[in-house]
Design a protein around this motif. Sequence first.
Motif, short mmCIF file in Angstrom:
data_model
loop_
_atom_site.label_atom_id
_atom_site.label_comp_id
_atom_site.label_asym_id
_atom_site.label_seq_id
_atom_site.Cartn_x
_atom_site.Cartn_y
_atom_site.Cartn_z
N MET A 82 0.84 -1.18 0.00
CA MET A 82 0.00 0.00 0.00
C MET A 82 0.89 1.24 0.00
N ASN A 83 0.80 2.01 -1.06
CA ASN A 83 1.56 3.24 -1.19
C ASN A 83 0.62 4.44 -1.27
N SER A 84 1.17 5.61 -1.06
CA SER A 84 0.40 6.86 -1.14
C SER A 84 -0.88 6.76 -0.32
N LEU A 85 -0.74 6.31 0.90
CA LEU A 85 -1.91 6.07 1.74
C LEU A 85 -2.64 7.36 2.08
N LYS A 86 -3.95 7.24 2.16
CA LYS A 86 -4.84 8.35 2.45
C LYS A 86 -5.62 8.06 3.73
N PRO A 87 -6.11 9.08 4.40
CA PRO A 87 -6.91 8.84 5.60
C PRO A 87 -8.10 7.92 5.35
N GLU A 88 -8.70 7.99 4.17
CA GLU A 88 -9.83 7.14 3.87
C GLU A 88 -9.47 5.67 3.70
N ASP A 89 -8.18 5.35 3.69
CA ASP A 89 -7.75 3.96 3.69
C ASP A 89 -7.80 3.34 5.08
N THR A 90 -8.04 4.15 6.09
CA THR A 90 -8.10 3.65 7.45
C THR A 90 -9.22 2.62 7.60
N ALA A 91 -8.87 1.44 8.07
CA ALA A 91 -9.83 0.35 8.20
C ALA A 91 -9.12 -0.85 8.81
N VAL A 92 -9.92 -1.84 9.17
CA VAL A 92 -9.37 -3.15 9.47
C VAL A 92 -9.29 -3.93 8.17
N TYR A 93 -8.13 -4.45 7.88
CA TYR A 93 -7.89 -5.18 6.65
C TYR A 93 -7.89 -6.68 6.94
N TYR A 94 -8.64 -7.41 6.13
CA TYR A 94 -8.80 -8.84 6.31
C TYR A 94 -8.28 -9.60 5.11
N CYS A 95 -7.56 -10.65 5.39
CA CYS A 95 -7.13 -11.58 4.36
C CYS A 95 -8.21 -12.62 4.12
N ASN A 96 -8.42 -12.95 2.88
CA ASN A 96 -9.42 -13.94 2.50
C ASN A 96 -8.81 -14.94 1.54
N ALA A 97 -9.20 -16.19 1.68
CA ALA A 97 -8.72 -17.21 0.77
C ALA A 97 -9.81 -18.22 0.49
N ASP A 98 -9.94 -18.57 -0.76
CA ASP A 98 -10.73 -19.71 -1.16
C ASP A 98 -9.79 -20.90 -1.22
N ALA A 99 -10.16 -21.98 -0.56
CA ALA A 99 -9.26 -23.12 -0.48
C ALA A 99 -10.01 -24.43 -0.65
N ASP A 100 -9.35 -25.37 -1.27
CA ASP A 100 -9.82 -26.75 -1.32
C ASP A 100 -9.20 -27.49 -0.15
N VAL A 101 -10.04 -28.15 0.63
CA VAL A 101 -9.59 -28.96 1.75
C VAL A 101 -9.89 -30.41 1.43
N PHE A 102 -8.94 -31.29 1.68
CA PHE A 102 -9.04 -32.68 1.22
C PHE A 102 -9.33 -33.69 2.33
N GLN A 114 -7.96 -12.78 11.01
CA GLN A 114 -8.55 -12.05 12.14
C GLN A 114 -8.60 -10.55 11.91
N GLY A 115 -7.89 -10.06 10.93
CA GLY A 115 -7.85 -8.65 10.62
C GLY A 115 -6.66 -7.95 11.23
N THR A 116 -6.19 -6.92 10.54
CA THR A 116 -5.12 -6.08 11.04
C THR A 116 -5.48 -4.62 10.80
N GLN A 117 -5.28 -3.80 11.81
CA GLN A 117 -5.69 -2.40 11.75
C GLN A 117 -4.68 -1.57 10.98
N VAL A 118 -5.19 -0.79 10.04
CA VAL A 118 -4.40 0.20 9.32
C VAL A 118 -5.00 1.57 9.61
N THR A 119 -4.19 2.46 10.15
CA THR A 119 -4.65 3.80 10.46
C THR A 119 -3.75 4.80 9.75
N VAL A 120 -4.35 5.67 8.95
CA VAL A 120 -3.63 6.69 8.21
C VAL A 120 -4.04 8.04 8.79
N SER A 121 -3.14 8.67 9.47
CA SER A 121 -3.46 9.91 10.17
C SER A 121 -2.20 10.72 10.39
N SER A 122 -2.36 12.03 10.35
CA SER A 122 -1.26 12.94 10.66
C SER A 122 -1.30 13.38 12.12
#
Length: 122
Positions: A82-102, A114-122
């Motif tokens: 993530m480059n050139s981050l803006k305040p509106e990018d502030t959010a909890v970011y979640y990873c998602n995966a579609d997976a085949d389980v055998f 579980q999510g990771t917090q990204v905060t863009v603020s001066s």
Amino acid sequence: QVQLVESGGGLVQPGGSLRLSCAASGSNFRLNAMGWYRQAPGNERELVASITSGGSTNYADSVKGRFTISRDNAKNAVYLQMNSLKPEDTAVYYCNADADVFRPFRRSRDYWGQGTQVTVSS
């Protein structure tokens, strides 16, 4: 079963950069498409970027030209630069995966980190 763990979130000033990582672990699985979502307070969870097993990518209009999604299939990992981050990018970011389980039976499911917090603020 698949477990996803995100890392790399934090506090950054506008215009700064962060790199998020997501590692998948477990047994008897194969990852298909993966993606990053985010959710800000009061907002719906939205797709930020996705990547197929073959490397094709899609981005939300709001992040095109600023964010880059990539994956390392050997490591079962997906990343979001993530480059050139803006305040509106502030959010909890979640990873998602579609997976085949055998085990015990073959099936396809969505998995979430579980999510990771990204905060863009001066």
